[in-house]
Write a protein that holds these residues in place. Structure first.
Motif, PDB file in Angstrom:
ATOM      1  N   ARG A  81       0.828  -1.205   0.000  1.00  0.00           N
ATOM      2  CA  ARG A  81       0.000   0.000   0.000  1.00  0.00           C
ATOM      3  C   ARG A  81       0.867   1.261   0.000  1.00  0.00           C
ATOM      4  O   ARG A  81       0.597   2.226  -0.727  1.00  0.00           O
ATOM      5  CB  ARG A  81      -0.927  -0.020   1.230  1.00  0.00           C
ATOM      6  CG  ARG A  81      -1.777   1.230   1.389  1.00  0.00           C
ATOM      7  CD  ARG A  81      -2.818   1.088   2.505  1.00  0.00           C
ATOM      8  NE  ARG A  81      -2.253   0.783   3.818  1.00  0.00           N
ATOM      9  CZ  ARG A  81      -1.629   1.672   4.586  1.00  0.00           C
ATOM     10  NH1 ARG A  81      -1.457   2.920   4.173  1.00  0.00           N
ATOM     11  NH2 ARG A  81      -1.153   1.317   5.770  1.00  0.00           N
ATOM     12  N   LEU A  82       1.926   1.261   0.812  1.00  0.00           N
ATOM     13  CA  LEU A  82       2.754   2.471   0.945  1.00  0.00           C
ATOM     14  C   LEU A  82       3.688   2.685  -0.236  1.00  0.00           C
ATOM     15  O   LEU A  82       3.910   3.813  -0.664  1.00  0.00           O
ATOM     16  CB  LEU A  82       3.601   2.396   2.219  1.00  0.00           C
ATOM     17  CG  LEU A  82       2.877   2.507   3.559  1.00  0.00           C
ATOM     18  CD1 LEU A  82       3.851   2.228   4.712  1.00  0.00           C
ATOM     19  CD2 LEU A  82       2.276   3.899   3.730  1.00  0.00           C
ATOM     20  N   TYR A  83       4.281   1.584  -0.753  1.00  0.00           N
ATOM     21  CA  TYR A  83       5.380   1.725  -1.722  1.00  0.00           C
ATOM     22  C   TYR A  83       5.090   1.089  -3.075  1.00  0.00           C
ATOM     23  O   TYR A  83       5.810   1.341  -4.036  1.00  0.00           O
ATOM     24  CB  TYR A  83       6.673   1.149  -1.129  1.00  0.00           C
ATOM     25  CG  TYR A  83       7.042   1.807   0.180  1.00  0.00           C
ATOM     26  CD1 TYR A  83       7.465   3.133   0.209  1.00  0.00           C
ATOM     27  CD2 TYR A  83       6.918   1.133   1.394  1.00  0.00           C
ATOM     28  CE1 TYR A  83       7.771   3.766   1.410  1.00  0.00           C
ATOM     29  CE2 TYR A  83       7.219   1.743   2.599  1.00  0.00           C
ATOM     30  CZ  TYR A  83       7.651   3.069   2.595  1.00  0.00           C
ATOM     31  OH  TYR A  83       7.935   3.694   3.778  1.00  0.00           O
ATOM     32  N   GLY A  84       4.097   0.225  -3.137  1.00  0.00           N
ATOM     33  CA  GLY A  84       3.768  -0.442  -4.400  1.00  0.00           C
ATOM     34  C   GLY A  84       4.205  -1.892  -4.412  1.00  0.00           C
ATOM     35  O   GLY A  84       5.111  -2.279  -3.679  1.00  0.00           O
ATOM     36  N   ALA A  85       3.539  -2.675  -5.257  1.00  0.00           N
ATOM     37  CA  ALA A  85       3.745  -4.131  -5.269  1.00  0.00           C
ATOM     38  C   ALA A  85       5.163  -4.530  -5.674  1.00  0.00           C
ATOM     39  O   ALA A  85       5.760  -5.415  -5.083  1.00  0.00           O
ATOM     40  CB  ALA A  85       2.725  -4.794  -6.187  1.00  0.00           C
ATOM     41  N   ALA A  90       7.866  -2.630  -5.534  1.00  0.00           N
ATOM     42  CA  ALA A  90       8.887  -1.730  -4.980  1.00  0.00           C
ATOM     43  C   ALA A  90       9.953  -2.484  -4.193  1.00  0.00           C
ATOM     44  O   ALA A  90       9.691  -3.542  -3.614  1.00  0.00           O
ATOM     45  CB  ALA A  90       8.208  -0.697  -4.083  1.00  0.00           C
ATOM     46  N   ALA A  91      11.157  -1.918  -4.164  1.00  0.00           N
ATOM     47  CA  ALA A  91      12.266  -2.523  -3.420  1.00  0.00           C
ATOM     48  C   ALA A  91      11.902  -2.694  -1.946  1.00  0.00           C
ATOM     49  O   ALA A  91      12.268  -3.693  -1.320  1.00  0.00           O
ATOM     50  CB  ALA A  91      13.506  -1.647  -3.549  1.00  0.00           C
ATOM     51  N   GLU A  92      11.170  -1.730  -1.377  1.00  0.00           N
ATOM     52  CA  GLU A  92      10.786  -1.798   0.038  1.00  0.00           C
ATOM     53  C   GLU A  92       9.895  -3.015   0.288  1.00  0.00           C
ATOM     54  O   GLU A  92      10.059  -3.727   1.284  1.00  0.00           O
ATOM     55  CB  GLU A  92      10.023  -0.533   0.459  1.00  0.00           C
ATOM     56  CG  GLU A  92      10.878   0.731   0.500  1.00  0.00           C
ATOM     57  CD  GLU A  92      10.964   1.440  -0.849  1.00  0.00           C
ATOM     58  OE1 GLU A  92      10.519   0.861  -1.881  1.00  0.00           O
ATOM     59  OE2 GLU A  92      11.488   2.571  -0.879  1.00  0.00           O
ATOM     60  N   THR A  93       8.944  -3.233  -0.619  1.00  0.00           N
ATOM     61  CA  THR A  93       8.013  -4.354  -0.459  1.00  0.00           C
ATOM     62  C   THR A  93       8.751  -5.683  -0.595  1.00  0.00           C
ATOM     63  O   THR A  93       8.521  -6.622   0.182  1.00  0.00           O
ATOM     64  CB  THR A  93       6.876  -4.236  -1.483  1.00  0.00           C
ATOM     65  OG1 THR A  93       6.306  -2.925  -1.370  1.00  0.00           O
ATOM     66  CG2 THR A  93       5.800  -5.279  -1.258  1.00  0.00           C
ATOM     67  N   THR A  94       9.638  -5.757  -1.567  1.00  0.00           N
ATOM     68  CA  THR A  94      10.449  -6.971  -1.741  1.00  0.00           C
ATOM     69  C   THR A  94      11.309  -7.217  -0.497  1.00  0.00           C
ATOM     70  O   THR A  94      11.443  -8.358  -0.034  1.00  0.00           O
ATOM     71  CB  THR A  94      11.364  -6.818  -2.975  1.00  0.00           C
ATOM     72  OG1 THR A  94      10.543  -6.475  -4.090  1.00  0.00           O
ATOM     73  CG2 THR A  94      12.123  -8.100  -3.264  1.00  0.00           C
ATOM     74  N   ALA A  95      11.873  -6.154   0.063  1.00  0.00           N
ATOM     75  CA  ALA A  95      12.722  -6.300   1.259  1.00  0.00           C
ATOM     76  C   ALA A  95      11.916  -6.881   2.420  1.00  0.00           C
ATOM     77  O   ALA A  95      12.395  -7.772   3.133  1.00  0.00           O
ATOM     78  CB  ALA A  95      13.310  -4.946   1.652  1.00  0.00           C
ATOM     79  N   VAL A  96      10.692  -6.408   2.598  1.00  0.00           N
ATOM     80  CA  VAL A  96       9.848  -6.910   3.690  1.00  0.00           C
ATOM     81  C   VAL A  96       9.494  -8.373   3.441  1.00  0.00           C
ATOM     82  O   VAL A  96       9.622  -9.230   4.320  1.00  0.00           O
ATOM     83  CB  VAL A  96       8.575  -6.041   3.849  1.00  0.00           C
ATOM     84  CG1 VAL A  96       7.590  -6.675   4.817  1.00  0.00           C
ATOM     85  CG2 VAL A  96       8.956  -4.625   4.313  1.00  0.00           C
ATOM     86  N   SER A  97       9.087  -8.667   2.227  1.00  0.00           N
ATOM     87  CA  SER A  97       8.706 -10.030   1.890  1.00  0.00           C
ATOM     88  C   SER A  97       9.897 -10.992   2.026  1.00  0.00           C
ATOM     89  O   SER A  97       9.774 -12.079   2.609  1.00  0.00           O
ATOM     90  CB  SER A  97       8.123 -10.000   0.467  1.00  0.00           C
ATOM     91  OG  SER A  97       8.118 -11.262  -0.085  1.00  0.00           O
ATOM     92  N   ASP A  98      11.071 -10.581   1.532  1.00  0.00           N
ATOM     93  CA  ASP A  98      12.275 -11.420   1.650  1.00  0.00           C
ATOM     94  C   ASP A  98      12.697 -11.614   3.100  1.00  0.00           C
ATOM     95  O   ASP A  98      13.240 -12.664   3.459  1.00  0.00           O
ATOM     96  CB  ASP A  98      13.441 -10.790   0.872  1.00  0.00           C
ATOM     97  CG  ASP A  98      13.286 -10.941  -0.629  1.00  0.00           C
ATOM     98  OD1 ASP A  98      12.360 -11.663  -1.071  1.00  0.00           O
ATOM     99  OD2 ASP A  98      14.091 -10.327  -1.379  1.00  0.00           O
TER     100      ASP A  98
END
Ligand code: ASN
Ligand code: ZN
Length: 333
Positions: A310-314, A316-324
């Motif tokens: 929601r904040l950074y996009g599907a 986005a590097a931030e989202t990938t970092a959280v998921s990883d």
């Protein structure tokens, strides 16, 4: 940790005090669970309203008021430290996330210092902070490390928001969230980036003779101490080491190592000031109103990925970092 001291410490007085501290902390933790969020205090300007009380080594709360908001320093280092750390915690939540105190509505921040005799803990009792002086052999003064204050007050923030059940995985998340924001408060106070931070909780709290650097390490759970009296830091760094136990509400201070490291991994991958992005994702997940109180690690992980999206996009590097990060600790695949 206290359970270990209560069993193993060489000094019988230290063992007895650890047993008493355990009994008292358990009572307060129960109190914390049973306190329902009360109506927010009317908010004025976004400035802290602090009060420090002195228990005079008794176990009665709140004790005698020794410093109110705006009053001059008392000269008692413990009291003045507690006052300053309440201010730093208020400043962090207000500046980083626009939160006005613990309840978001200007709640008065109360701390009692010099609680009990050589008391080896600090806690949030549902209404206020309480600090022991430590026994001097294993622990020093609990007002010392800023992240300890940040940890305890964040129990208050959690109580007013997601109200995570204090047992099992939701309890470990409750503990972890307190470590996350406790550490971020310290990082914010010191102006550190993720790679400059020590990611320790309670650095400086262990007495000089103890073999250890802190209570916990978010970056390397399980490595904070290894000492004859304390034993070895029991925190697992990923799901393969998840501890099943009836002690400590199902290992809430142990299994918190897993989500702690997930936060560290996300923050380290994103870089910069950890409170700005990774911290925002965790904060909005905690306070967003849709997290169930009994959420487990996987549910919390999914919620943080959803917040990041929601904040950074599907993509986005931030989202990938959280998921990883959650994959890195074995919570998700
Ligand atoms: N310092 C401990 C904590 O905040 C006290 C407790 O409530 N068990 O987790
Ligand atoms: Zn805690």
């Amino acid at each position: 940790m206290l359970e270990r001291i209560a069993r193993n410490a060489d000094d019988p007085a230290l063992r007895a005090r650890a047993r008493r501290t355990l009994a008292l902390t358990t009572a307060h933790a129960t109190e914390r669970r049973l306190t329902s969020p009360s109506a927010p205090a009317p908010s004025g300007a976004a400035a802290p309203n602090r009060m420090i009380a002195d228990a005079g080594h008794k176990e009665q709360l709140p004790g005698r008021t020794v410093r109110a908001e705006g009053a001059a320093a008392t000269g008692d280092k413990t009291c003045d430290q507690a006052y300053d750390w309440l201010g730093a915690t208020f400043g962090f939540y207000e500046t980083a996330y626009g939160r006005n105190s613990i309840d978001g509505a200007g709640l008065k921040m109360i701390s009692t210092v010099h609680y009990g005799e050589r008391y080896d803990n600090a806690f949030w009792n549902g209404e206020q902070m309480v600090y022991g002086d430590g026994d001097g052999t294993i622990f020093t003064d609990f007002t010392g490390p800023l992240d300890v204050t940040g940890h305890e007050l964040t129990h208050g923030v959690t109580q007013y928001t997601a109200n995570l059940d204090y047992s099992g995985q939701s309890g470990a998340l409750n503990e972890s969230v307190s470590d996350v924001f406790g550490s971020l408060i310290k990082q914010w106070h010191l102006g550190q980036t993720a790679d400059q931070a020590d990611w320790l909780i309670g650095q400086g709290l262990l007495a000089p003779s103890v073999h250890g650097v802190a209570l916990r390490s978010m970056k390397a759970p399980g490595t904070a101490y290894d000492d004859p009296q304390l034993g070895k830091d029991p925190q697992p760094a990923d799901m393969s080491g998840y501890v099943h136990t009836y002690e400590d509400n199902g290992g809430v201070h142990t299994n918190s190592g897993i989500p702690n490291r997930a936060f560290y991994l996300a923050a380290a991958a994103i870089g910069g000031h950890a409170w700005e992005k990774a911290g925002r994702v965790w904060y909005e997940t905690l306070t967003g109103g849709s997290l169930p109180s009994a959420v487990d690690f996987a549910g919390f992980a999914a919620a943080t990925v959803q917040t990041a999206t929601r904040l950074y996009g599907a993509g986005a590097a931030e989202t990938t970092a959280v998921s990883d990060a959650w994959k890195g600790v074995g919570v998700t695949k």
